[in-house]
Structures are given as structure tokens and as C-alpha cells.
Design a protein around this motif. Structure first.
Motif, PDB file in Angstrom:
ATOM      1  N   PHE A 263       0.884  -1.170   0.000  1.00 62.88           N
ATOM      2  CA  PHE A 263       0.000   0.000   0.000  1.00 62.88           C
ATOM      3  C   PHE A 263       0.919   1.216   0.000  1.00 62.88           C
ATOM      4  O   PHE A 263       1.553   1.509   1.006  1.00 62.88           O
ATOM      5  N   LEU A 264       0.989   1.912  -1.139  1.00 62.14           N
ATOM      6  CA  LEU A 264       1.902   3.043  -1.277  1.00 62.14           C
ATOM      7  C   LEU A 264       1.688   4.055  -0.158  1.00 62.14           C
ATOM      8  O   LEU A 264       0.608   4.604   0.007  1.00 62.14           O
ATOM      9  N   GLY A 265       2.740   4.298   0.626  1.00 58.65           N
ATOM     10  CA  GLY A 265       2.671   5.276   1.706  1.00 58.65           C
ATOM     11  C   GLY A 265       2.444   4.671   3.073  1.00 58.65           C
ATOM     12  O   GLY A 265       2.629   5.343   4.091  1.00 58.65           O
TER      13      GLY A 265
ATOM     14  N   VAL B 276       3.467  10.051  -2.455  1.00 63.60           N
ATOM     15  CA  VAL B 276       2.020  10.292  -2.445  1.00 63.60           C
ATOM     16  C   VAL B 276       1.743  11.792  -2.457  1.00 63.60           C
ATOM     17  O   VAL B 276       0.914  12.292  -3.235  1.00 63.60           O
ATOM     18  N   ARG B 277       2.441  12.543  -1.605  1.00 59.32           N
ATOM     19  CA  ARG B 277       2.224  14.001  -1.544  1.00 59.32           C
ATOM     20  C   ARG B 277       2.623  14.657  -2.861  1.00 59.32           C
ATOM     21  O   ARG B 277       1.978  15.611  -3.316  1.00 59.32           O
TER      22      ARG B 277
ATOM     23  N   THR C 261       7.654   2.292  -8.261  1.00 60.63           N
ATOM     24  CA  THR C 261       6.291   2.056  -7.791  1.00 60.63           C
ATOM     25  C   THR C 261       6.344   1.247  -6.496  1.00 60.63           C
ATOM     26  O   THR C 261       7.407   0.779  -6.079  1.00 60.63           O
ATOM     27  N   VAL C 262       5.192   1.044  -5.880  1.00 64.91           N
ATOM     28  CA  VAL C 262       5.148   0.313  -4.618  1.00 64.91           C
ATOM     29  C   VAL C 262       5.561  -1.145  -4.809  1.00 64.91           C
ATOM     30  O   VAL C 262       6.005  -1.805  -3.866  1.00 64.91           O
TER      31      VAL C 262
ATOM     32  N   GLY D 132      -5.724   5.740  -8.964  1.00 65.05           N
ATOM     33  CA  GLY D 132      -6.039   5.003  -7.752  1.00 65.05           C
ATOM     34  C   GLY D 132      -5.564   5.725  -6.504  1.00 65.05           C
ATOM     35  O   GLY D 132      -6.257   5.753  -5.479  1.00 65.05           O
ATOM     36  N   VAL D 133      -4.393   6.336  -6.576  1.00 61.02           N
ATOM     37  CA  VAL D 133      -3.853   7.093  -5.443  1.00 61.02           C
ATOM     38  C   VAL D 133      -4.711   8.335  -5.197  1.00 61.02           C
ATOM     39  O   VAL D 133      -5.103   8.630  -4.061  1.00 61.02           O
ATOM     40  N   LEU D 134      -5.000   9.068  -6.264  1.00 62.52           N
ATOM     41  CA  LEU D 134      -5.741  10.325  -6.135  1.00 62.52           C
ATOM     42  C   LEU D 134      -7.163  10.122  -5.610  1.00 62.52           C
ATOM     43  O   LEU D 134      -7.721  11.019  -4.960  1.00 62.52           O
TER      44      LEU D 134
END
Length: 553
Positions: A216-218, A237-238, A264-265, A278-280
Motif C-alpha cells: 500500500f503506497l505510503g 504520495v504528496r 512504484t510500490v 487510484g492514489v488520487l
């Protein structure tokens, strides 16, 4: 299977039917579900709420039989027929955590991906090694002519490197047996599905939930099973959110991250637009979690559909540490909606994309290249409706034209800094005030709680006492109508609050920048991205800059 193995199975009372159902791929043998986000697990009772303990033990779970191949296969395992990918993932993971070592799936079940995720999650957390797990899948009748390809496909969906046992689904004239067994097990499967669903929704209502993920990125998974911030990934992410608000499209952000060498993750070098979207769109980056976004109306087809009010949805606030401020997340959602309404595909190839508007038709300007193959090559911006339908008379502009107009407008704004800041603060404290709306939101939420309880009591009473069904239906419909009316107003109030909070955040950023910034001698990308709403090109060629507080210069 050898005679010795067959005798061994027959000698174990209670296992014959389970193994027969396993070999035909139509039954589940039990599962476990998570009790809270902390990771505690309780066995799910597949027989309902009778309170009877599942007839499993460590000794039963450890019993194996030797196949003709020489491999040992556990005699008791988890069947996953009727389970969706998400439920299969959770069931496989917690079954392994509770001692199960055989997991059964099939292409026909449509949940090999979920089973693979659950097993990998258990392996990643060090609960078991791959060699300790026995995974079975099946070749369905439509694949009898391509067995090698079918096995490869199942292996790819599972993602476990290999499959321990591959069975032939519905072999020979087994269709009749399958039909009989299906009839016998369908009600059991329905009962299991309803029990699991009720348990999951009850935990959601209590604010307890789990986030099934291996990456999970972040975020990483903490010792208690909750989410903890991975600061290195959180910076990415930011950056994604900042670049989007600066005008870049998802595709352009993916290209930018790839160009910067950010992985990437999953450790890949190349990003794609789908990952960025997906992140946004993931509200969990705000420290909150929306539960029950989708649901499965049919326990047999297992097809998940978007929840648009058919079943309860829950929003858990402050459930874990936030990476993105909620106001920033809301600004991104508003920007995504704005780009969708543009009518044309948003390019986002530069900081000027989507910010230059036609003063005649209201459309956006797009970049065009003149003399692309010779020394006179030049990039200009022109109304996208210039030669379509009713032709616009606005002239084209260059990036230099826009930069010059911005520098001049910004310096005029700074020259009246004190007055601009005072006006912006007034607007922020009046137009952006949400106190009245928040009071109405609380009242509407309380009203919904009351109506839901009344509906439950109405249904329960009808189940206990014989009533005139026409009168019952009229009363029920009235309560449902009351609920829908209240819910519609609550949605409107929530949207108004979100819009005001977005405007407040934009004004706060505008004020903060203006307070610390003096006049500028040249174009500044950061100021452009944070201060400008749009630039309008008039039919007379004059460029008007509109700032985020509504000021035009």
C-alpha cells in the motif's frame, strides 16, 4: 488415489462428505474472520448463530494422507466456492492463521486471485512458508482441450509459483452428481455467506475494519495490524497530489515519476495513469476510511457492484495516520470533476493545460505545434473550437504571452496587497462558513438513525405478528420515502460543506502566499500553480488573469 488412502479417508467419520464436496469443487469447509483492525481472529460458525463450536482441532488440521505422487495432502481444508475475491482473500488468510494448511479454489469459482492474495499475505507476514501450504485448483470443462494453458492461467492468477494439486472439474458423467451436491450445498453456502456478510457489516458499523493489502503506497502494516506511515513512500504520495493540483494529468504525472526514477510500490520503474488515479481517489490517505464501497448481491455469481445506497456505507474518521490533508484531497476530487466536465480530454501536458479559456465560447485552449519539422518550430495555444462548429474569433497565444500577462497581473495584485488580503479574509469568514450546515448535518444524521430504527422495528413486528400486508407495505414505503428524502438532503449538505471547505483552503493558500510574496521580475511556476484559477483570452486579444480569490486583473 490409492486403496490405502481411500480406506484412511473412510475411517475418519465425518470427512467423507467434505472430501467428496472438495473433489467436485462445490463446498466450503469453514473459514475465519477478522474481529477488528488489530488482527484478532475468531472462527466463523458456518451453521449460523447456534453457538455450536466448529468441529476442528489442531490434530484434525494436522492429519494428512499420502497421494500416489508421494506428497502429503492435509485431510481438512478451506473450500472457497461462492466467495468473492475479497472475501476469499480474507478467508484464506485467517484460515491459515488459524491452522489450516489446505486451500481449495478453482477457475470456475472466479476467486483464484483473491485466494492467491490471501496466501501471499500469510507468507509475507511469516505465518507460513509456501512449502507448508497445499493449494488445489481445477480445470473446468471448457478447458479440457487446453489443459497446459489452463494450468498456466490458474498459476498466473494465484501468483504462488506453483499449484500443489490440479483436479479435473466435473469429470466424465459427474454432472448429475454435481447437480445433486450443488442442491444440497446451496442453502449451506447461502447461510455461510449471510453469516459472514452480517459479521463484516456489524464490524463496519462499529468502526472496526481491516485493510487487506500486501503493498500500500505510503503505508506499512504495524504490529497491531493497523496502518503506519512509510515516510519515504508518503513523499511520493504528496508529490502526486501536488503535481495534480499544479495542472498535470494522471498520464503526465506517471511520466514525471518514471522520469525521476521513483519506483512504484511493487518496485517497478514505470508508472501508469491507472495507478495515479487510484492514489488520487483513495480517501484512506486522509486518515479516514469509507467502508462498503461495493457489495455482492448474489452469493452464487460473486459479482461485486458499486454501492449506490442499496446497502449501508460507513465512513470511519481518524482511523489511521493521514498523509494528505482532507481539504487537499477534496480539492483534488473537485479538480477531477472539473476536468471531467471540460467536454474534451484533459491533456495536462504542461502547467498551462486546462487554465487558458476562450472568452467567446468558454472552451479551453489546447497546445498546437507549428512548423514541427523545421527551424521555425513554435508551440502556440488556440481555442479547441477554433475550427469546429461555430468558429471562435479569439486569436492564438504563446506561453510567453501568458507568462507576461501573469507577471503584470500578479504585481498589480501585490501593489494592493493589504486590501486584497483583507477582502479574502472577509470572504473566507463569511461565504466559507460551515457552522449552520454542520448543525443541519448533525440533525439529519440523527434523523436517519431514528428512521432506520423505525424501519427495523416495522419489519421485525411484521415478522412476529400477523398484520394487514397492505397497511404494512404502506407504512414501510412511507418510512423508506422519509429515509430517502432525508438522505438526499444530507448528501446536498455534505456537498455544500465540502465545497466551502475547498474554497476556504484555496483562500488560505492565496492569503498565505500573498502575505509573504513581493513583486516578481519573471514568471514563477509555483506562484502560477498556487494563485491562478484561469486566464481568459478575449476576442480583442486581451488576456485577463483570474486569481483564486475571484480577483481579475
Amino acid at each position: 488415489m490409492s486403496n490405502h488412502a481411500t480406506k484412511s479417508i473412510k475411517s475418519v467419520i465425518g470427512f467423507l462428505a467434505s472430501l467428496l464436496l472438495l473433489l467436485t469443487g462445490v463446498a466450503g469447509c469453514g473459514a475465519s474472520s477478522q474481529d477488528s483492525i488489530s488482527g484478532e481472529a475468531k472462527p466463523t460458525n458456518p451453521r449460523g448463530a447456534s453457538g455450536q463450536k466448529p468441529m476442528t482441532s489442531d490434530s484434525a488440521l494436522r492429519k494428512t494422507i499420502k497421494l500416489n505422487s508421494g506428497y502429503e495432502m492435509p485431510m481438512l481444508g478451506l473450500g472457497t466456492w461462492t466467495l468473492s475475491n475479497d472475501v476469499a482473500e480474507e478467508s484464506a488468510y485467517f484460515a491459515i492463521k488459524n491452522g489450516y494448511r489446505l486451500i481449495d479454489t478453482a477457475r470456475y469459482y472466479g476467486n483464484e486471485i483473491g485466494v492467491g492474495r490471501g496466501v501471499r499475505r500469510a507468507i509475507d507476514e511469516g505465518i507460513v512458508s509456501r512449502e507448508e501450504i497445499f493449494v488445489t485448483s481445477k480445470i473446468m470443462p471448457g478447458d479440457y482441450q487446453r489443459p497446459d494453458a489452463a494450468i498456466d492461467d490458474s498459476m498466473a492468477r494465484l501468483g504462488l509459483g506453483y499449484i500443489d494439486l490440479m483436479l479435473i472439474h466435473q469429470p466424465g458423467r459427474g454432472e448429475i452428481l454435481l447437480t445433486v451436491l450443488s442442491s444440497l450445498s446451496q442453502e449451506e453456502a447461502r447461510s455461510i455467506s449471510e453469516n459472514v456478510t452480517w459479521g463484516v457489516r456489524k464490524k463496519m458499523a462499529d468502526g472496526k475494519f481491516s485493510v487487506p493489502f500486501s503493498r500500500f503506497l505510503g503505508y506499512d502494516r504495524g504490529e497491531d495490524g493497523g496502518l503506519i506511515i512509510n515516510e519515504d513512500e508518503a513523499q511520493t504520495v504528496r508529490l502526486i497530489f501536488r503535481l495534480y493540483l499544479e495542472g498535470l494529468s494522471s498520464y503526465a504525472i506517471a511520466k514525471e515519476l518514471t522520469g525521476r526514477g521513483i519506483l512504484t510500490v511493487t518496485g517497478k520503474e514505470k508508472w501508469n495513469a491507472a495507478t495515479i488515479n487510484g492514489v488520487l481517489g483513495n480517501e484512506k490517505y486522509t486518515g479516514n476510511a469509507r467502508l462498503q464501497k461495493t457489495f455482492t448481491p448474489d452469493f452464487l455469481t460473486k459479482k461485486a457492484v458499486k454501492n449506490t445506497g442499496q446497502v449501508p456505507s460507513y465512513y470511519v474518521e481518524n482511523s489511521h495516520p493521514a498523509i494528505i490533508e482532507p481539504a487537499v484531497f477534496d480539492m483534488v476530487q473537485a479538480e477531477m470533476a472539473r476536468r471531467t466536465k471540460c467536454g474534451r480530454r484533459y491533456s495536462g501536458v504542461s502547467i498551462f493545460s486546462g487554465k487558458i479559456k476562450c472568452g467567446e465560447c468558454g472552451g479551453f485552449f489546447g497546445s498546437k505545434v507549428w512548423h514541427s519539422t523545421d527551424k521555425y518550430r513554435r508551440v502556440i495555444y488556440r481555442c479547441n473550437n477554433k475550427y469546429g462548429g461555430k468558429k471562435c474569433r479569439t486569436r492564438h497565444v504563446t506561453e510567453e504571452d501568458v507568462k507576461v500577462a501573469f507577471v503584470a497581473a500578479f504585481n498589480r495584485l501585490v501593489g494592493e496587497k493589504d486590501e486584497m488580503i483583507a477582502n479574502a479574509k472577509t470572504v473566507r469568514s463569511t461565504i466559507c462558513a460551515t457552522e449552520d450546515l454542520e448543525r443541519e448535518r448533525s440533525a439529519l444524521t440523527e434523523e436517519l438513525t431514528v428512521v432506520v430504527k423505525m424501519v427495523e422495528e416495522c419489519v421485525a413486528q411484521n415478522a412476529r405478528i400477523a398484520q394487514n400486508q397492505a397497511e404494512y407495505q404502506e407504512r414501510y414505503n412511507g418510512l423508506v420515502g422519509r429515509y430517502e428524502k432525508t438522505k438526499a438532503r444530507l448528501d446536498e449538505v455534505m456537498e455544500s460543506i465540502a465545497a466551502k471547505e475547498i474554497q476556504r483552503e484555496r483562500l488560505t493558500g492565496f492569503i498565505r502566499t500573498l502575505e509573504r510574496q513581493g513583486t516578481i521580475a519573471e514568471f514563477d511556476e509555483g506562484l502560477w500553480s498556487s494563485m491562478v484559477e484561469c486566464v481568459t483570452v478575449g476576442a480583442d486579444g486581451v488576456l485577463t488573469v483570474e486569481f483564486r480569490d475571484g480577483t481579475r486583473a
